[in-house]
Design a protein around this motif. Structure first.
Motif, PDB file in Angstrom:
ATOM      1  N   TYR A  87     104.265  22.163 108.947  1.00  0.00           N
ATOM      2  CA  TYR A  87     104.315  22.501 107.364  1.00  0.00           C
ATOM      3  C   TYR A  87     104.930  23.842 107.206  1.00  0.00           C
ATOM      4  O   TYR A  87     105.003  24.648 108.027  1.00  0.00           O
ATOM      5  CB  TYR A  87     102.875  22.623 106.800  1.00  0.00           C
ATOM      6  CG  TYR A  87     102.334  21.266 106.451  1.00  0.00           C
ATOM      7  CD1 TYR A  87     102.408  20.830 105.351  1.00  0.00           C
ATOM      8  CD2 TYR A  87     101.637  20.554 107.305  1.00  0.00           C
ATOM      9  CE1 TYR A  87     101.785  19.502 104.869  1.00  0.00           C
ATOM     10  CE2 TYR A  87     100.996  19.326 107.006  1.00  0.00           C
ATOM     11  CZ  TYR A  87     101.055  18.741 105.748  1.00  0.00           C
ATOM     12  OH  TYR A  87     100.441  17.685 105.410  1.00  0.00           O
ATOM     13  N   VAL A  88     105.601  24.095 105.957  1.00  0.00           N
ATOM     14  CA  VAL A  88     105.791  25.308 105.391  1.00  0.00           C
ATOM     15  C   VAL A  88     105.029  25.401 104.052  1.00  0.00           C
ATOM     16  O   VAL A  88     105.183  24.523 103.156  1.00  0.00           O
ATOM     17  CB  VAL A  88     107.270  25.181 105.138  1.00  0.00           C
ATOM     18  CG1 VAL A  88     107.536  26.838 104.516  1.00  0.00           C
ATOM     19  CG2 VAL A  88     108.126  25.350 106.492  1.00  0.00           C
ATOM     20  N   ASN A  89     104.325  26.506 103.885  1.00  0.00           N
ATOM     21  CA  ASN A  89     103.670  26.878 102.662  1.00  0.00           C
ATOM     22  C   ASN A  89     104.258  28.041 101.931  1.00  0.00           C
ATOM     23  O   ASN A  89     104.472  28.914 102.537  1.00  0.00           O
ATOM     24  CB  ASN A  89     102.228  27.310 103.069  1.00  0.00           C
ATOM     25  CG  ASN A  89     101.245  27.507 101.720  1.00  0.00           C
ATOM     26  OD1 ASN A  89     101.671  26.808 100.828  1.00  0.00           O
ATOM     27  ND2 ASN A  89     100.318  28.451 102.078  1.00  0.00           N
ATOM     28  N   VAL A  90     105.133  27.623 100.766  1.00  0.00           N
ATOM     29  CA  VAL A  90     105.606  28.605  99.922  1.00  0.00           C
ATOM     30  C   VAL A  90     104.736  29.208  99.234  1.00  0.00           C
ATOM     31  O   VAL A  90     104.311  28.427  98.151  1.00  0.00           O
ATOM     32  CB  VAL A  90     107.092  28.054  99.216  1.00  0.00           C
ATOM     33  CG1 VAL A  90     107.789  28.756  98.467  1.00  0.00           C
ATOM     34  CG2 VAL A  90     107.741  27.193 100.257  1.00  0.00           C
ATOM     35  N   ILE A  91     104.529  30.453  98.917  1.00  0.00           N
ATOM     36  CA  ILE A  91     103.656  31.258  98.051  1.00  0.00           C
ATOM     37  C   ILE A  91     104.489  32.525  97.715  1.00  0.00           C
ATOM     38  O   ILE A  91     105.544  33.101  98.293  1.00  0.00           O
ATOM     39  CB  ILE A  91     102.453  31.567  98.533  1.00  0.00           C
ATOM     40  CG1 ILE A  91     102.392  32.400 100.019  1.00  0.00           C
ATOM     41  CG2 ILE A  91     101.567  30.293  99.000  1.00  0.00           C
ATOM     42  CD1 ILE A  91     101.283  32.756 100.605  1.00  0.00           C
ATOM     43  N   SER A  92     103.921  33.148  96.669  1.00  0.00           N
ATOM     44  CA  SER A  92     104.097  34.526  96.176  1.00  0.00           C
ATOM     45  C   SER A  92     103.387  35.582  96.942  1.00  0.00           C
ATOM     46  O   SER A  92     102.120  35.471  97.372  1.00  0.00           O
ATOM     47  CB  SER A  92     104.017  34.629  94.637  1.00  0.00           C
ATOM     48  OG  SER A  92     104.282  35.837  94.421  1.00  0.00           O
ATOM     49  N   ALA A  93     103.981  36.984  97.100  1.00  0.00           N
ATOM     50  CA  ALA A  93     103.105  37.883  97.580  1.00  0.00           C
ATOM     51  C   ALA A  93     102.107  38.339  96.680  1.00  0.00           C
ATOM     52  O   ALA A  93     101.401  39.285  96.976  1.00  0.00           O
ATOM     53  CB  ALA A  93     104.260  39.148  97.908  1.00  0.00           C
ATOM     54  N   GLN A  94     102.071  37.828  95.343  1.00  0.00           N
ATOM     55  CA  GLN A  94     101.027  38.133  94.442  1.00  0.00           C
ATOM     56  C   GLN A  94     100.015  36.825  94.400  1.00  0.00           C
ATOM     57  O   GLN A  94      99.049  36.847  93.585  1.00  0.00           O
ATOM     58  CB  GLN A  94     101.546  38.312  92.993  1.00  0.00           C
ATOM     59  CG  GLN A  94     102.429  39.452  92.978  1.00  0.00           C
ATOM     60  CD  GLN A  94     102.706  40.067  91.602  1.00  0.00           C
ATOM     61  OE1 GLN A  94     103.800  39.761  91.080  1.00  0.00           O
ATOM     62  NE2 GLN A  94     101.915  40.539  90.672  1.00  0.00           N
ATOM     63  N   ASP A  95     100.062  35.993  95.407  1.00  0.00           N
ATOM     64  CA  ASP A  95      98.971  35.096  95.729  1.00  0.00           C
ATOM     65  C   ASP A  95      97.829  35.658  96.647  1.00  0.00           C
ATOM     66  O   ASP A  95      98.214  36.760  97.200  1.00  0.00           O
ATOM     67  CB  ASP A  95      99.588  33.701  96.485  1.00  0.00           C
ATOM     68  CG  ASP A  95     100.337  33.019  95.409  1.00  0.00           C
ATOM     69  OD1 ASP A  95     100.828  33.560  94.497  1.00  0.00           O
ATOM     70  OD2 ASP A  95     100.680  32.031  95.940  1.00  0.00           O
ATOM     71  N   PHE A  96      96.816  35.023  96.389  1.00  0.00           N
ATOM     72  CA  PHE A  96      95.640  35.374  97.543  1.00  0.00           C
ATOM     73  C   PHE A  96      94.633  34.323  97.784  1.00  0.00           C
ATOM     74  O   PHE A  96      94.768  33.418  96.925  1.00  0.00           O
ATOM     75  CB  PHE A  96      94.877  36.505  97.014  1.00  0.00           C
ATOM     76  CG  PHE A  96      94.151  37.327  97.761  1.00  0.00           C
ATOM     77  CD1 PHE A  96      94.767  38.400  98.497  1.00  0.00           C
ATOM     78  CD2 PHE A  96      92.686  37.206  98.147  1.00  0.00           C
ATOM     79  CE1 PHE A  96      94.168  39.070  99.429  1.00  0.00           C
ATOM     80  CE2 PHE A  96      92.115  37.777  99.097  1.00  0.00           C
ATOM     81  CZ  PHE A  96      92.896  38.767  99.856  1.00  0.00           C
ATOM     82  N   PRO A  97      94.519  34.115  98.980  1.00  0.00           N
ATOM     83  CA  PRO A  97      93.589  32.897  99.380  1.00  0.00           C
ATOM     84  C   PRO A  97      92.256  32.791  98.676  1.00  0.00           C
ATOM     85  O   PRO A  97      91.625  33.905  98.577  1.00  0.00           O
ATOM     86  CB  PRO A  97      93.483  32.907 100.895  1.00  0.00           C
ATOM     87  CG  PRO A  97      93.752  34.487 101.262  1.00  0.00           C
ATOM     88  CD  PRO A  97      94.537  34.936 100.275  1.00  0.00           C
ATOM     89  N   LEU A  98      91.846  31.509  98.476  1.00  0.00           N
ATOM     90  CA  LEU A  98      90.439  31.490  97.910  1.00  0.00           C
ATOM     91  C   LEU A  98      89.470  31.012  99.008  1.00  0.00           C
ATOM     92  O   LEU A  98      88.074  30.742  98.887  1.00  0.00           O
ATOM     93  CB  LEU A  98      90.540  30.348  96.886  1.00  0.00           C
ATOM     94  CG  LEU A  98      91.450  30.923  95.564  1.00  0.00           C
ATOM     95  CD1 LEU A  98      91.179  29.951  94.576  1.00  0.00           C
ATOM     96  CD2 LEU A  98      90.828  32.049  94.963  1.00  0.00           C
TER      97      LEU A  98
END
Length: 285
Positions: A87-98
């Protein structure tokens, strides 16, 4: 199962460090794209801080709603060794895990083969068809580009998508199998007119990959993306709201694995609370 994270960043390396720290897992590797408009040097220490961090070499300039976000994503896909990952997970540096990194891994593993990318109709579920059907010169760095785009829309025939696709979308943050990514790259290489078409759309990053996969054999495996976003009740505001400590209960009760958008300069307490919630003992900065 191995997962590559493609993280698009443009500011605040300290916040990015918190994100990387929260997502540490033996099956995760992080590929960071730094907006070409900014100095990448302040981010470089992260590759020595974390052994599973690499930087995308070919950088793109990213402007809001313009094609740069797509180009940055494509650059990342082309530099990530896709054969090494599931997989590739595309996120922003302003995301955060829950959720803790282990839970994120297990959640995706149990649903292996699912394409987590939101695909809503631009005609009714998410009525934004003018963003695709009108001429938008968002990529042009010239004064008067909005008036000129409206003028072109008025005098020229209605735009026609170059392939027989139903256009869908919603978010440019997604978690895709590498098989789906390889298919998307191959499709775009074989259909350069699609790239040209999207360069005159507004916010094309929210349509391009959703539409490719929705109109393919991958459609049967599509599910909503894994990122919580809070939008303003005012539909004229196109930016997601900055999440604060007031959103904490809503975030932890969400079914999503990630959330955006955070800004530690506006509210760092929410990040500290989430670190505690997912079991990060203490901040790294």
């Amino acid at each position: 199962m191995k997962i590559a994270f493609l993280i698009l960043a443009h500011k605040n390396p300290r916040q990015l460090q918190l994100l990387l720290n929260a997502l540490q897992h033996p099956a995760f590797h992080f590929y960071i794209h730094i907006d070409k408009k900014v100095n990448a040097e302040p981010f470089q220490y992260l590759s020595s801080q974390f052994s599973n961090v690499s930087f995308i070499k070919k950088r793109a300039k990213i402007y809001w709603a313009a094609f740069g976000t797509i180009q940055a994503t494509l650059n990342g896909f082309n530099e990530i060794p896709l054969d090494n990952y599931d997989y590739v997970n595309v996120i922003s540096a302003q995301d955060f895990p829950l959720r803790p990194a282990d839970e994120i891994y297990e959640y995706i593993l149990k649903r292996k083969g699912t394409e987590f990318i939101t695909c809503e109709s631009i005609e009714d579920e998410w009525p934004v068809a003018p963003r695709v059907k009108k001429y938008h010169l968002i990529n042009w760095r010239i004064p008067g580009k909005y008036r000129l785009g409206n003028f072109l829309t008025h005098i020229l025939p209605q735009r026609k998508f170059p392939v027989d696709h139903t256009i869908v979308g919603r978010a440019n943050w997604f978690t895709l199998t590498t098989k789906a990514i390889k298919y998307s790259l191959s499709f775009l290489k074989e259909n350069p007119a699609v790239i040209r078409y999207y360069k005159y759309c507004w916010g094309a990053d929210e349509f391009i990959f959703s539409t490719i996969l929705y109109n393919s054999s991958f459609k049967t495996n599509i599910a909503e993306n894994l990122v919580y976003v809070k939008w303003s009740a005012d539909t004229t505001i196109a930016h997601p709201q900055i999440l604060t400590i007031d959103d904490f209960n809503e975030l932890i009760n969400s079914s999503k694995l990630f959330a955006r958008k955070f800004d530690m300069e506006s509210d760092s307490l929410i990040l500290k609370k989430l670190e505690e919630y997912i079991g990060i003992a203490e901040a790294t900065v």
